[in-house]
Design a protein around this motif. Structure first.
Motif, PDB file in Angstrom:
ATOM      1  N   ARG A  62      39.344  16.933  81.573  1.00 23.39           N
ATOM      2  CA  ARG A  62      39.257  18.265  81.319  1.00 23.39           C
ATOM      3  C   ARG A  62      37.683  18.984  81.368  1.00 23.39           C
ATOM      4  O   ARG A  62      36.834  18.244  81.275  1.00 23.39           O
ATOM      5  CB  ARG A  62      39.711  18.419  79.830  1.00 23.39           C
ATOM      6  CG  ARG A  62      39.707  19.999  79.371  1.00 23.39           C
ATOM      7  CD  ARG A  62      40.404  20.295  78.068  1.00 23.39           C
ATOM      8  NE  ARG A  62      41.675  20.251  78.258  1.00 23.39           N
ATOM      9  CZ  ARG A  62      42.581  21.229  78.651  1.00 23.39           C
ATOM     10  NH1 ARG A  62      42.016  22.199  79.111  1.00 23.39           N
ATOM     11  NH2 ARG A  62      43.829  20.997  78.863  1.00 23.39           N
ATOM     12  N   ASP A 119      45.155  26.004  82.397  1.00 21.00           N
ATOM     13  CA  ASP A 119      45.719  26.165  80.926  1.00 21.00           C
ATOM     14  C   ASP A 119      46.530  27.420  81.062  1.00 21.00           C
ATOM     15  O   ASP A 119      47.746  27.610  80.465  1.00 21.00           O
ATOM     16  CB  ASP A 119      44.871  26.409  79.654  1.00 21.00           C
ATOM     17  CG  ASP A 119      44.307  24.895  79.470  1.00 21.00           C
ATOM     18  OD1 ASP A 119      44.816  23.951  79.838  1.00 21.00           O
ATOM     19  OD2 ASP A 119      43.351  24.966  78.614  1.00 21.00           O
ATOM     20  N   THR A 138      43.490  11.909  83.568  1.00 17.73           N
ATOM     21  CA  THR A 138      43.194  13.135  83.439  1.00 17.73           C
ATOM     22  C   THR A 138      41.744  13.495  83.053  1.00 17.73           C
ATOM     23  O   THR A 138      41.142  12.735  82.428  1.00 17.73           O
ATOM     24  CB  THR A 138      44.017  14.057  82.601  1.00 17.73           C
ATOM     25  OG1 THR A 138      43.699  13.883  81.400  1.00 17.73           O
ATOM     26  CG2 THR A 138      45.320  14.056  83.063  1.00 17.73           C
ATOM     27  N   GLU A 146      47.968  19.612  77.885  1.00 14.60           N
ATOM     28  CA  GLU A 146      47.556  18.121  78.344  1.00 14.60           C
ATOM     29  C   GLU A 146      48.631  17.312  79.247  1.00 14.60           C
ATOM     30  O   GLU A 146      49.714  17.002  78.554  1.00 14.60           O
ATOM     31  CB  GLU A 146      47.423  17.236  76.870  1.00 14.60           C
ATOM     32  CG  GLU A 146      46.131  17.962  76.197  1.00 14.60           C
ATOM     33  CD  GLU A 146      45.021  18.069  77.070  1.00 14.60           C
ATOM     34  OE1 GLU A 146      44.538  17.247  77.938  1.00 14.60           O
ATOM     35  OE2 GLU A 146      44.254  19.130  76.932  1.00 14.60           O
ATOM     36  N   VAL A 169      42.271  21.208  83.934  1.00  8.23           N
ATOM     37  CA  VAL A 169      42.536  19.795  83.793  1.00  8.23           C
ATOM     38  C   VAL A 169      42.563  19.339  85.174  1.00  8.23           C
ATOM     39  O   VAL A 169      43.497  19.792  85.965  1.00  8.23           O
ATOM     40  CB  VAL A 169      43.664  19.492  82.944  1.00  8.23           C
ATOM     41  CG1 VAL A 169      44.072  17.815  82.916  1.00  8.23           C
ATOM     42  CG2 VAL A 169      43.494  19.865  81.350  1.00  8.23           C
TER      43      VAL A 169
END
Length: 156
Positions: free
Chosen positions: A132, A150, A130, A111, A137
């Motif tokens: 997702r 990720d 941000t 994150e 992201v």
């Protein structure tokens, strides 16, 4: 008595052969083990650390989607990640922008939570947000947009 001497002599010969054979068999194994230990020092064993990309201080490099001047992230930017940068579980992604400057994006796990900013380029007052979508992201930092995957962080 003669049988005892012959048997004893034969036993000594066999013992000597067995000892030499053991020395020849074990010496290469010990040498290979020592060589393997030396190579392990250069690169961590699978699951026991994170190697660096040759010639960099990054654990991984990639290209990611990016956009500037409020444009959609349709350009491609070079990026590098430093895993466990700072505290455990925190990471740094450095993106090389088309203008030659770099933007650092800070993450906890996968994150993103912030980016570097400066008064000089006007980014000190920019908003950071941000969104997702699955394993990606999208980071919106002022007029800049970056899409992070990720797997870049997790090494997958």
């Amino acid at each position: 008595m003669r049988r005892f001497i012959v048997t004893g002599g034969l036993a000594l010969v066999l013992a000597a052969c067995g000892g030499a054979a053991e020395t020849e068999d074990t010496a290469p194994a010990e040498t290979e083990a020592a060589a393997d230990a030396g190579s392990e020092a250069a690169q961590p064993a699978y699951g026991e650390g994170d190697a660096l990309v040759a010639g960099t201080d990054y654990n991984a490099t990639t290209q990611l989607k990016c956009g500037f001047d409020n444009a959609a992230p349709e350009q491609t930017c070079e990026a590098g990640i430093k895993r466990n940068w700072g505290e455990e579980g925190q990471h740094l992604i450095e993106v090389s922008k088309p203008d030659g400057f770099k933007r650092a994006i800070f993450l906890r796990g996968t994150e993103p939570y912030g980016a570097d900013s400066a008064q000089a380029d006007g980014s000190a007052g920019w908003d950071f947000a941000t969104t997702r979508d699955g394993d990606m992201v999208t980071v919106k930092f002022g007029p800049e947009t970056y899409v992070l995957v990720d797997a870049m962080v997790t090494g997958g």
